[in-house]
Design a protein around this motif. Structure first.
Motif, short mmCIF file in Angstrom:
data_model
loop_
_atom_site.label_atom_id
_atom_site.label_comp_id
_atom_site.label_asym_id
_atom_site.label_seq_id
_atom_site.Cartn_x
_atom_site.Cartn_y
_atom_site.Cartn_z
N THR A 126 0.90 -1.30 -0.01
CA THR A 126 -0.14 0.13 0.03
C THR A 126 0.92 1.29 0.01
O THR A 126 0.30 2.47 -0.16
N LEU A 142 -3.53 -14.63 -5.17
CA LEU A 142 -4.80 -14.15 -5.08
C LEU A 142 -5.59 -14.84 -6.37
O LEU A 142 -6.71 -15.10 -6.34
N GLU A 146 -9.05 -16.74 -6.52
CA GLU A 146 -9.93 -16.54 -7.21
C GLU A 146 -10.52 -17.66 -8.09
O GLU A 146 -11.77 -17.85 -8.31
N LYS A 159 -14.33 -10.04 -12.63
CA LYS A 159 -13.16 -10.25 -12.10
C LYS A 159 -13.04 -9.36 -10.97
O LYS A 159 -12.43 -9.76 -9.75
N PRO A 160 -13.39 -8.22 -10.89
CA PRO A 160 -13.25 -7.23 -9.60
C PRO A 160 -13.86 -7.90 -8.23
O PRO A 160 -13.24 -7.55 -7.29
N VAL A 161 -14.96 -8.43 -8.70
CA VAL A 161 -15.64 -8.63 -7.46
C VAL A 161 -14.99 -10.14 -6.84
O VAL A 161 -14.84 -10.59 -5.61
N THR A 163 -11.86 -10.87 -7.09
CA THR A 163 -10.48 -10.31 -6.38
C THR A 163 -11.01 -9.98 -5.15
O THR A 163 -10.13 -10.23 -3.99
N ARG A 164 -12.12 -9.16 -4.79
CA ARG A 164 -12.41 -8.75 -3.46
C ARG A 164 -12.96 -9.73 -2.61
O ARG A 164 -12.47 -9.78 -1.42
N LEU A 165 -13.32 -10.75 -3.06
CA LEU A 165 -13.54 -11.80 -2.33
C LEU A 165 -12.31 -12.71 -1.95
O LEU A 165 -12.18 -13.23 -0.77
N CYS A 167 -9.51 -11.32 -1.75
CA CYS A 167 -8.61 -10.32 -0.56
C CYS A 167 -9.56 -10.61 0.80
O CYS A 167 -8.87 -10.54 1.76
N ALA A 168 -10.77 -10.84 0.74
CA ALA A 168 -11.51 -11.10 2.05
C ALA A 168 -11.00 -12.25 2.65
O ALA A 168 -11.04 -12.05 3.91
N ALA A 211 -22.82 -10.96 -2.81
CA ALA A 211 -22.32 -10.65 -4.36
C ALA A 211 -23.14 -11.04 -5.38
O ALA A 211 -23.14 -10.92 -6.62
#
Length: 225
Positions: A126, A142, A146, A159-161, A163-165, A167-168, A211
């Protein structure tokens, strides 16, 4: 013939010694990074811990950044292999989530120094002036999670969803693990995580349910009654 065989043994012996020295530097770096952190740890700290000279360090690694990158690649590669092995044959979402969490707990429970490296380097991503190149092993890691999630979800998620999953999932395990270590005795950490695995799986399933594109797909996944 004997001289030729002897000549072959010498490079092999040198190769083994070179590999052993390189591994000693990597092991020393793990310990130093866990104690001092990535930024405060110096090459002098690492070479002193490994009991080698700085020239030996630079023979194997061009910089501390290069060593960090190799360590992270190694740790995440081994973690990914553990995940692949444990998650083979998973066919439903809750079963996969439980196995994913269990694989992370199993991997890090005996590798505290690697967990500290994983946690610190993830935070470093970050920063504007973080260590160059360490993002690639994390992206590969990741991507694998995924793909596993996509394999047990019967509907398409962008794909963005996904990725968030992913990461979660990883964030829940690593974040909770780090705080349990602070709050508990060492011998209680793994048991505390195991006892709460069901709640963690339920939380993740609920997160993924949000989601889902519609109720029918949620029902197909067994996420609603």
């Amino acid at each position: 013939m004997r001289e030729a065989a002897k000549a072959k043994k010498i490079p092999q012996r040198q190769q083994r010694r070179t590999h052993a020295t390189r591994q000693r530097l990597l092991d020393a770096a793990r310990a130093v990074f866990a104690f001092k952190g990535l930024d405060l740890a110096s090459i002098d700290d690492i070479t002193e811990r490994a009991d080698v000279g700085k020239g030996t360090f630079y023979y194997h690694f061009s910089s501390k950044e290069r060593l960090i990158k190799e360590l992270i690649k190694s740790v995440l590669g081994e973690l990914e292999a553990t995940i692949n092995d444990r998650c083979q044959g998973s066919t439903d979402l809750t079963g996969l989530l439980d196995t994913l969490i269990g694989a992370h707990i199993e991997f890090f429970s005996t590798r505290w120094e690697d967990f500290v490296l994983y946690f610190q380097s993830r935070a470093d991503l970050t920063l504007q002036e973080g260590y160059s190149g360490i993002e690639t092993p994390f992206i590969n890691y990741l991507d694998r999670i995924e793909a596993l999630l996509a394999s047990v979800i019967s509907y398409h998620l962008p794909k963005p969803v996904l990725t968030r999953l992913a990461c979660a999932v990883t964030g829940l395990v690593s974040g909770y693990y780090s705080f349990v270590v602070i709050a508990s005795k060492d011998e209680d950490v793994d048991e505390a995580l195991r006892s709460l695995r069901g709640a963690m799986v339920a939380s993740m399933a609920r997160f993924i349910m949000e989601a889902a594109p519609d109720r029918e797909h949620k029902e197909n996944q067994g996420l609603v009654g």
